[in-house]
Design a protein around this motif. Structure first.
Motif, PDB file in Angstrom:
ATOM      1  N   HIS A   1      45.429   1.651  18.097  1.00  0.00           N
ATOM      2  CA  HIS A   1      46.518   1.642  17.124  1.00  0.00           C
ATOM      3  C   HIS A   1      47.833   1.996  17.810  1.00  0.00           C
ATOM      4  CE1 HIS A   1      49.184   3.340  14.030  1.00  0.00           C
ATOM      5  NE2 HIS A   1      48.651   2.406  13.243  1.00  0.00           N
ATOM      6  N   ASP A   2      47.798   2.995  18.699  1.00  0.00           N
ATOM      7  CA  ASP A   2      49.010   3.382  19.423  1.00  0.00           C
ATOM      8  C   ASP A   2      49.456   2.277  20.375  1.00  0.00           C
ATOM      9  OD1 ASP A   2      48.861   5.798  18.115  1.00  0.00           O
ATOM     10  OD2 ASP A   2      47.853   6.834  19.769  1.00  0.00           O
TER      11      ASP A   2
ATOM     12  N   SER B   1      51.059  -0.613  18.350  1.00  0.00           N
ATOM     13  CA  SER B   1      52.400  -0.260  17.884  1.00  0.00           C
ATOM     14  C   SER B   1      53.405  -0.371  19.028  1.00  0.00           C
ATOM     15  CB  SER B   1      52.409   1.155  17.303  1.00  0.00           C
ATOM     16  OG  SER B   1      51.527   1.254  16.209  1.00  0.00           O
ATOM     17  N   SER B   2      53.004   0.054  20.226  1.00  0.00           N
ATOM     18  CA  SER B   2      53.896   0.000  21.380  1.00  0.00           C
ATOM     19  C   SER B   2      54.205  -1.448  21.764  1.00  0.00           C
ATOM     20  CB  SER B   2      53.261   0.738  22.562  1.00  0.00           C
ATOM     21  OG  SER B   2      54.098   0.687  23.684  1.00  0.00           O
TER      22      SER B   2
ATOM     23  N   TRP C   1      52.789  -3.581  27.056  1.00  0.00           N
ATOM     24  CA  TRP C   1      52.299  -2.225  27.312  1.00  0.00           C
ATOM     25  C   TRP C   1      51.371  -2.276  28.513  1.00  0.00           C
ATOM     26  CZ3 TRP C   1      47.484  -0.030  27.786  1.00  0.00           C
ATOM     27  CH2 TRP C   1      47.421   1.371  27.765  1.00  0.00           C
TER      28      TRP C   1
END
Length: 622
Positions: A321-322, A325-326, A333
């Motif tokens: 999830h992180d 989002s990034s 990323w």
């Protein structure tokens, strides 16, 4: 054939002709050369609103608009006995001010002197026909402009396959001029394979009357090729014979190349060793490459459709999830993620994820590349520990070298001092041999002191210098020359810089030591019969600056491996006492400085007394 007796036929006389003329639908009149009417039939009188009694003597040019009147009269003056009948078109104004275009057939009779005396004129209203012709011509012109400026390429061929016409898009697509194309066989503009296909398909095209999605490869004027899909029909004459073909060409070259590239990329992804994984925006897997199968052990059938988190060591999507989002925020990323294979073994993945957008720029998914770096991280950790141990060891060694050099130089200084004192006190009581022995002791002590000092400087090179920064190498060179100014003046040496010296990234004091040592070397190994002459140049080569310092000194013997030997520690090519002596550390120090800055150094010479050129490189700042 009509065999009716001539005697039974009615008489044809002036009244008969007059009645026929009166009833005729065309406008008929008789007038003299100046335009004065002598006769006008009923159709003429009705159109212009003339009463029968007003015809004779009426000037019919009054019915002609002023802008056409002179042309009409000049036309009447052009009649000759050799050309008694002519046709003319001009506008007239009829009853009710209606303006119509008439075609007039004028026939003249001539007097004895050959002048036109009388005219008979028959007029027919051609306004509607003329307007229809103009409309047709305008339509044809609009069609021609549309044909010529159409974005698609058009071509027309005759029954023999020769080009009748092409439009601008066709010419632009292949790069030809129109006069290079018309009349030539269409096969002249096809590749050999497509020419054979045309020979086979063209008769079927003519028989069927149409062709659909026929693909041919055309030859461009510059030698390149274009692929076009042809849609065409044929036109026939009244007898059903082929008149010409009409074909639209759609250039699919880029589409074909794109398809080939996509096919290649798809095959490449299938065979690439890296693990390539694509997901939708919800992170469900949509593509699972061959590299992913090898890395994780799951087949594409087993992986596609699952959430990406199923290959995480901790199979919850909190970490993902992180990451998601990034990527949505930054477009990309990269980091290390703990993942697992199908057999449960865990590993560390170096993962790079990029956002994928459609043609409109809207996000549609993600694509990631994974590398197993577990072993690499272990190696890096081992190297890190060894580097720490090495740094501690070097620090201890440096401290030891400094202490040792200090402790070693102290007895050497005592040895030198007491040797001098002993020589002074004993004075003339020493024999010549004893004085020479004492000198050997003193010279040996001084040489040992220089050797210890130079060795300490060599060990410290690269650790105690200033940090690297952007420097003007010409400015550093000038500082080095200033340090050696006394030697330059003593030997009458000259220095020439033949090119502009660049900005480099280096440690200032180490770059200065580099120049000082190389210039001092050129002065030291000068020739006995000529003043030292040194030249410096710099060139850009493959991302590096190559500095060249050339002298006219004693040179280096060939084919003895001396070009490598002179850069080794404590190595000299001459006896100890020759050329002012030395410890053999200077050029070794130069090599260490150059290599520490990411470059290399070498020397070139054509032999003894030909001078030498020292080359060294430094990375260029782009």
């Amino acid at each position: 054939m009509n065999n009716e007796p001539v005697a039974s036929l009615p008489e044809v006389n002036d009244s008969t002709f007059r009645e026929l003329v009166e009833r005729h639908e065309d406008l008929i009149c008789v007038f003299v050369s100046g335009g004065t009417l002598l006769f006008a039939n009923a159709a003429y009188r009705r159109f212009f609103g003339l009463r029968p009694e007003a015809v004779r003597g009426f000037d019919f040019t009054r019915f002609i608009p002023p802008e056409d009147r002179d042309a009409a009269l000049n036309h009447l003056r052009s009649f000759t006995p050799e050309s008694p009948s002519q046709t003319q078109e001009h506008w007239v104004v009829g009853a009710g001010s209606k303006i119509r275009l008439f075609q007039w057939r004028n026939t003249a009779t001539f007097d004895a002197e050959g002048r036109a005396a009388l005219f008979v004129s028959v007029g027919r209203d051609i306004t509607d026909r003329k307007r229809a012709e103009d409309a047709l011509r305008d339509s044809e012109e609009r069609f021609r402009r549309l044909y010529e400026n159409a974005p698609l390429a058009y071509q027309s061929l005759n029954a023999d396959g020769h080009i009748l016409d092409v439009n601008a898009a066709w010419l632009d697509m292949l790069g030809y001029a129109r006069d290079e194309v018309r009349g030539r066989p269409i096969g002249d503009f096809l590749t050999p394979e497509s020419r054979r296909a045309l020979d086979e398909r063209f008769p079927r095209f003519l028989k069927a009357g149409a062709v659909h999605e026929a693909e041919f490869e055309f030859l461009c004027r510059d030698g390149s090729t274009r692929i076009a899909v042809i849609e065409g029909t044929i036109s026939t004459d009244e007898d059903g014979r082929l008149f010409q073909t009409h074909c639209i060409l759609s250039d699919i070259s880029e589409m074909r190349r794109s398809a080939e590239r996509l096919f290649f990329q798809a095959k490449l992804l299938e065979n690439v060793r890296e693990s390539v994984i694509a997901t939708d925006l919800d992170r469900h897997i949509t593509y699972w490459g061959g590299g992913a199968e090898s890395l994780y052990g799951y087949t594409a059938d087993e992986a596609v459709g699952k959430h990406i988190s199923f290959i995480f060591e901790t199979p919850d999507d909190g970490i993902d999830h992180d990451i998601r989002s990034s990527v949505l925020a930054d477009g990309e990323w990269r980091g290390h993620v703990h993942k697992k294979r199908c057999d449960g073994t865990a590993f560390i993945s170096d993962t790079r994820i990029s956002l994928v957008r459609d043609a409109a720029g809207n996000p549609i998914g993600f694509v990631g590349v994974d590398h197993d770096i577990t072993r690499l991280i272990a190696i890096e950790e081992n190297l890190r520990r060894k580097n720490l141990d090495l740094e501690r060891s070097n620090a201890e060694l440096e401290a030891f070298a400094y202490a040792a050099s200090h402790d070693l130089r102290e007895p050497l200084r005592n040895l030198t001092s007491y040797s001098d004192l002993l020589g002074q006190r004993l004075g003339g009581r020493l024999s010549e041999n004893e004085q020479e022995y004492l000198k050997f002791i003193r010279d040996g002590a001084m040489r040992m002191d220089h050797l210890v000092r130079d060795l300490l400087g060599y060990s410290r090179a690269g650790r105690l210098g200033e940090p690297a920064s952007r420097l003007d190498s010409r400015e550093v060179l000038d500082m080095a020359v200033g340090i050696l100014r006394t030697q330059f003046e003593e030997y009458g040496a000259t220095l020439e810089v033949t090119t502009r010296l660049p900005i480099v990234t280096a440690s200032r004091n180490e770059l200065q030591r580099l120049f000082v040592n190389l210039l001092a070397n050129a002065l030291k190994y000068r020739s006995a019969d000529r003043a030292p002459r040194i030249s410096i140049a710099c060139l850009r080569e493959a991302g590096m600056w190559r500095f060249s310092i050339r002298d006219n000194g004693i040179g280096i013997p060939l084919d003895k491996g001396f070009e490598e030997r002179i850069f080794r520690l404590f190595q000299r090519l001459h006896p100890q006492e020759a050329h002012g002596g030395g410890t053999g550390v200077g050029l070794a120090l130069v090599k260490k400085i150059v290599e520490r800055h990411g470059g290399r150094i070498w020397v070139e010479s054509d032999g003894p007394e030909t001078g030498a050129t020292f080359h060294f490189t430094l990375p260029a700042d782009d």
